[in-house]
Design an enzyme around this catalytic site. Structure first.
Site, PDB file in Angstrom:
ATOM      1  N   ASP A 125       1.374   5.536  -0.234  1.00 45.28           N
ATOM      2  CA  ASP A 125       0.745   6.727   0.326  1.00 45.28           C
ATOM      3  C   ASP A 125       1.299   7.953  -0.376  1.00 45.28           C
ATOM      4  OD1 ASP A 125      -0.803   8.349   1.830  1.00 45.28           O
ATOM      5  OD2 ASP A 125       0.274   8.076   3.703  1.00 45.28           O
TER       6      ASP A 125
ATOM      7  N   GLU B 112       3.151   1.535   3.871  1.00 41.43           N
ATOM      8  CA  GLU B 112       2.107   1.908   4.827  1.00 41.43           C
ATOM      9  C   GLU B 112       1.268   0.716   5.242  1.00 41.43           C
ATOM     10  OE1 GLU B 112      -1.521   5.133   5.267  1.00 41.43           O
ATOM     11  OE2 GLU B 112      -1.078   4.206   3.343  1.00 41.43           O
TER      12      GLU B 112
ATOM     13  N   LYS C 261       0.834  -1.201   0.000  1.00 44.31           N
ATOM     14  CA  LYS C 261       0.000   0.000   0.000  1.00 44.31           C
ATOM     15  C   LYS C 261       0.866   1.248   0.000  1.00 44.31           C
ATOM     16  CE  LYS C 261      -3.914   2.297   2.057  1.00 44.31           C
ATOM     17  NZ  LYS C 261      -3.363   3.589   1.609  1.00 44.31           N
TER      18      LYS C 261
END
Length: 236
Positions: free
Chosen positions: A29, A177, A27
């Site tokens: 960001d 993340e 993930k």
């Protein structure tokens, strides 16, 4: 496909789902972005639907190497000198004027980390109804034809849950993340449908407080992946 497109979103969950029909992605960001390669240029769309081409000109330029008719979903990210993704740098770029954005791009060029293909060139067209696994394969095939030094890359993904958990446990210091799990049989649908699930690292602050406590929150960072499926080796 009409501009602007509504994006798919991930639901927060306490742990990764299990089963053979899930794929797991690191993930990121940065700044959520849809990349449109039109017949006469490139347009970049923010999650909100705004046109943000003017402040991400370096990515728009890179997008010209895509075949006309391509629409990708992904994240614009910027790395620090030590290779860590900087959420603050991405936000600073997104909030800049076009003139300042050009100066920032010269200092810290952006990468576009694609995690989905929504439309393919010519007669193929809109592929959002296809299952995730087919869209992922189409994305990797498409990006394989780009120049070797392109800033457009595919996010790292794996179908092995243990590998995804290892990423989650060991890569946070590099800026990861969390992990996004995507059901391999699911089409691309706007909003939160349960086909995309995410777990994120929680950052906590220990402090001695006198009087009434006030809540505090912080926003994490995350890095980018590679153009190949990490399951088969190593973001929403």
């Amino acid at each position: 496909m009409d501009w602007p497109v509504s994006v798919a979103l991930a639901q927060s969950v306490p742990e990764l789902p299990t089963g053979t029909d899930w794929s797991y992605e690191v993930k990121l960001d940065g700044h959520r972005m849809i990349m449109w390669r039109t017949g006469d240029g490139v347009r970049l769309q923010a999650r909100s639907g705004r046109d943000v081409t003017s402040v991400w000109g370096d990515l728009a330029l890179a997008g010209h190497h895509l075949p006309a008719g391509t629409v990708l979903d992904g994240e614009a990210v910027i790395t620090t000198e030590d290779g860590r993704i900087s959420f603050e740098a991405a936000q600073a770029r997104a909030a800049s004027s076009p003139t300042r954005a050009r100066r920032l791009a010269a200092q810290r060029p952006a990468h576009y980390i694609a995690f989905d293909a929504l439309q393919l060139p010519s007669s193929t067209g809109d592929i959002r109804a296809r299952p995730y696994a087919a869209r992922r394969a189409a994305l990797l095939s498409l990006l394989a034809g780009l120049p070797a030094n392109t800033p457009i890359q595919a996010v790292s993904a794996t179908t092995d849950r243990d590998t995804a958990l290892t990423w989650y446990d060991t890569l946070h210091s590099q800026g990861i993340e969390g992990i996004v799990a995507k059901r391999t049989t699911s089409p691309y649908r706007a909003g939160r449908t349960g086909a995309w699930l995410k777990i994120r690292h929680a950052e906590t602050i220990e402090a001695a407080v006198a009087g009434s406590p006030a809540p505090r929150a912080s926003r994490g960072h995350s890095p980018y992946g590679s153009p190949t499926d990490a399951s088969r080796s190593p973001s929403a």
